[in-house]
Design an enzyme around this catalytic site. Structure first.
Site, PDB file in Angstrom:
ATOM      1  N   GLU A 116      27.982  50.833  45.590  1.00 41.23           N
ATOM      2  CA  GLU A 116      29.281  50.772  46.280  1.00 41.23           C
ATOM      3  C   GLU A 116      29.960  52.132  46.171  1.00 41.23           C
ATOM      4  O   GLU A 116      29.352  53.093  45.704  1.00 41.23           O
ATOM      5  CB  GLU A 116      30.149  49.652  45.702  1.00 41.23           C
ATOM      6  CG  GLU A 116      30.436  49.750  44.218  1.00 41.23           C
ATOM      7  CD  GLU A 116      31.264  48.580  43.692  1.00 41.23           C
ATOM      8  OE1 GLU A 116      32.076  48.019  44.439  1.00 41.23           O
ATOM      9  OE2 GLU A 116      31.120  48.250  42.500  1.00 41.23           O
ATOM     10  N   ARG A 142      39.359  35.096  41.653  1.00 42.16           N
ATOM     11  CA  ARG A 142      38.559  36.167  41.042  1.00 42.16           C
ATOM     12  C   ARG A 142      39.187  36.625  39.719  1.00 42.16           C
ATOM     13  O   ARG A 142      38.477  36.931  38.766  1.00 42.16           O
ATOM     14  CB  ARG A 142      38.398  37.345  42.016  1.00 42.16           C
ATOM     15  CG  ARG A 142      37.393  38.374  41.523  1.00 42.16           C
ATOM     16  CD  ARG A 142      37.059  39.410  42.575  1.00 42.16           C
ATOM     17  NE  ARG A 142      38.213  40.209  42.954  1.00 42.16           N
ATOM     18  CZ  ARG A 142      38.208  41.127  43.933  1.00 42.16           C
ATOM     19  NH1 ARG A 142      37.089  41.341  44.622  1.00 42.16           N
ATOM     20  NH2 ARG A 142      39.276  41.814  44.225  1.00 42.16           N
ATOM     21  N   ARG A 198      40.466  38.106  18.724  1.00 38.85           N
ATOM     22  CA  ARG A 198      41.063  36.934  18.059  1.00 38.85           C
ATOM     23  C   ARG A 198      42.377  37.298  17.383  1.00 38.85           C
ATOM     24  O   ARG A 198      43.195  36.439  17.084  1.00 38.85           O
ATOM     25  CB  ARG A 198      40.085  36.353  17.024  1.00 38.85           C
ATOM     26  CG  ARG A 198      38.875  35.692  17.669  1.00 38.85           C
ATOM     27  CD  ARG A 198      37.883  35.251  16.632  1.00 38.85           C
ATOM     28  NE  ARG A 198      37.485  36.374  15.777  1.00 38.85           N
ATOM     29  CZ  ARG A 198      36.603  36.295  14.795  1.00 38.85           C
ATOM     30  NH1 ARG A 198      35.996  35.157  14.530  1.00 38.85           N
ATOM     31  NH2 ARG A 198      36.288  37.357  14.076  1.00 38.85           N
ATOM     32  N   LYS A 247      36.608  42.539  37.063  1.00 40.59           N
ATOM     33  CA  LYS A 247      37.611  43.564  37.400  1.00 40.59           C
ATOM     34  C   LYS A 247      38.450  43.768  36.141  1.00 40.59           C
ATOM     35  O   LYS A 247      39.512  43.171  35.971  1.00 40.59           O
ATOM     36  CB  LYS A 247      38.492  43.092  38.567  1.00 40.59           C
ATOM     37  CG  LYS A 247      38.026  43.675  39.893  1.00 40.59           C
ATOM     38  CD  LYS A 247      38.952  43.326  41.019  1.00 40.59           C
ATOM     39  CE  LYS A 247      40.037  44.345  41.226  1.00 40.59           C
ATOM     40  NZ  LYS A 247      39.606  45.652  41.711  1.00 40.59           N
TER      41      LYS A 247
HETATM   42  N1  PMP Z   1      34.576  47.730  44.491  1.00 41.62           N
HETATM   43  C1  PMP Z   1      35.389  48.060  43.475  1.00 41.62           C
HETATM   44  C2  PMP Z   1      34.826  48.744  42.293  1.00 41.62           C
HETATM   45  C3  PMP Z   1      36.759  47.760  43.549  1.00 41.62           C
HETATM   46  O1  PMP Z   1      37.572  48.065  42.542  1.00 41.62           O
HETATM   47  C4  PMP Z   1      37.263  47.141  44.717  1.00 41.62           C
HETATM   48  C5  PMP Z   1      38.729  46.886  44.848  1.00 41.62           C
HETATM   49  N2  PMP Z   1      39.100  45.684  44.252  1.00 41.62           N
HETATM   50  C6  PMP Z   1      36.370  46.808  45.757  1.00 41.62           C
HETATM   51  C7  PMP Z   1      35.038  47.124  45.595  1.00 41.62           C
HETATM   52  C8  PMP Z   1      36.841  46.120  46.987  1.00 41.62           C
HETATM   53  O2  PMP Z   1      37.158  44.789  46.701  1.00 41.62           O
HETATM   54  P1  PMP Z   1      38.284  43.982  47.510  1.00 41.62           P
HETATM   55  O3  PMP Z   1      37.858  43.954  48.936  1.00 41.62           O
HETATM   56  O4  PMP Z   1      38.267  42.622  46.893  1.00 41.62           O
HETATM   57  O5  PMP Z   1      39.553  44.703  47.314  1.00 41.62           O
END
Ligand code: PMP
Length: 289
Positions: free
Chosen positions: A182, A50, A103, A149
């Site tokens: 989320e 990732r 750059r 991320k």
């Molecule tokens: N959503 C967000 C915005 C996050 O930052 C994270 C943490 N990485 C997650 C969900 C959960 O992802 P993971 O299970 O891969 O840690």
């Protein structure tokens, strides 16, 4: 504490980056949060994959191969003599000038920090979390895809501030259409009877590594597992609800916007999933020692 920076291990005091690093100036960079349990790094390959996908999306070439990056992560945990750890891998755009143009940043910086995990108190998992819906919506994927991320986590920080100001544990972020996306740094799941569901990524949800594992665990428990678009109404009327994330693991939710979820205590399916997850973290992972 020994911190990895660009090929060297240095003390916490020496672990410094330039004020001209675009990670600092603009949040231009990517990261991963990873955990180790009992001397094994959990889902290391998935996290590294990732990280490289996030980097690719922002046109950032990481100057190490994924295998080398795995090596750096393992070595950082080893040098800090940790068995249970929270690991932060960071690749920033590197030093440039005051302009935006990447750059002008010839050398990305790679940092790995391994420390102790700061858990929610055990009581939170026993009692369950209380959430509110937040006014801050999740970044719109067409503008800044939540799959990346990136080091720019202001969207989530603003959301977290809103949740803490409201005096609850965390908050639900909706997308621009009002569908549940989320939480501030975790994915969200609902259980309705024998159906386990979580929003699909196109809604504006990070494809969490814990999320994907919980979808598998749900299948193994004989649940009907689905990615589906849902609203706050569905949250309120779910029989169970929980959050997932590398740091949070599986955290039961018992209240949202003042509505009791199910019986108002962590549900039986959530508890089974928590147990299944815990068992896996004790069995799987890349050996450090
Ligand atoms: N959503 C967000 C915005 C996050 O930052 C994270 C943490 N990485 C997650 C969900 C959960 O992802 P993971 O299970 O891969 O840690």
């Amino acid at each position: 504490m020994k911190i990895y920076i660009d090929g060297r291990f240095v003390s916490r005091k020496e672990a410094k980056v330039s004020v001209f690093d675009h990670g600092f100036l603009y949040g231009d960079g990517v990261f991963e949060g990873i955990r180790a349990y009992g001397g094994r790094i959990f889902k290391l390959k998935e996290h590294i994959d990732r990280l490289y996908q996030s980097a690719k999306a922002i046109l950032l070439t990481i100057p190490l191969s994924p295998k080398e990056m795995e090596g750096v992560t393992i070595e950082t945990v080893r040098r800090n003599k940790l068995r249970d750890a929270y690991i932060r891998l960071i690749v920033s755009r590197g030093e440039g000038d005051l302009g935006l143009d990447p750059r002008k940043c010839p050398k990305p910086s790679i940092i790995c920090i391994a420390g102790k995990i700061e858990l929610h108190p055990e009581e939170v998992y026993k009692k369950g979390l209380s959430l509110v819906t937040l006014a801050t919506i999740r970044n719109i994927p067409q503008a800044l895809n939540p799959q990346i991320k990136s080091l720019n986590y202001l969207n989530n920080i603003l959301a977290k501030i809103e949740a803490t100001t409201a005096g609850v544990n965390d908050g639900v972020m909706l997308n621009e259409k009002g569908y549940v996306a989320e939480c501030t740094g975790e994915n969200i799941f609902i259980i309705e009877g024998k159906e386990l569901s979580t929003p699909p990524c196109y809604v504006g949800t990070l494809k969490g590594i814990t999320r994907d594992l919980v979808l598998e665990l749900g299948e193994n428990l004989g649940l009907k597992v689905k990615e589906k678009v849902f609203t706050r109404y569905d949250l309120y009327n779910a029989s169970e609800c929980f959050l997932t994330g590398t740091a949070a693991q599986i955290a039961p939710v018992v209240k949202i916007d003042g509505r009791k979820i199910g019986k108002g205590v962590p549900g039986p399916i959530t508890k089974e999933l928590m147990k299944g997850f815990r068992d896996l973290t004790h069995r799987e992972g890349v050996e450090v020692y």
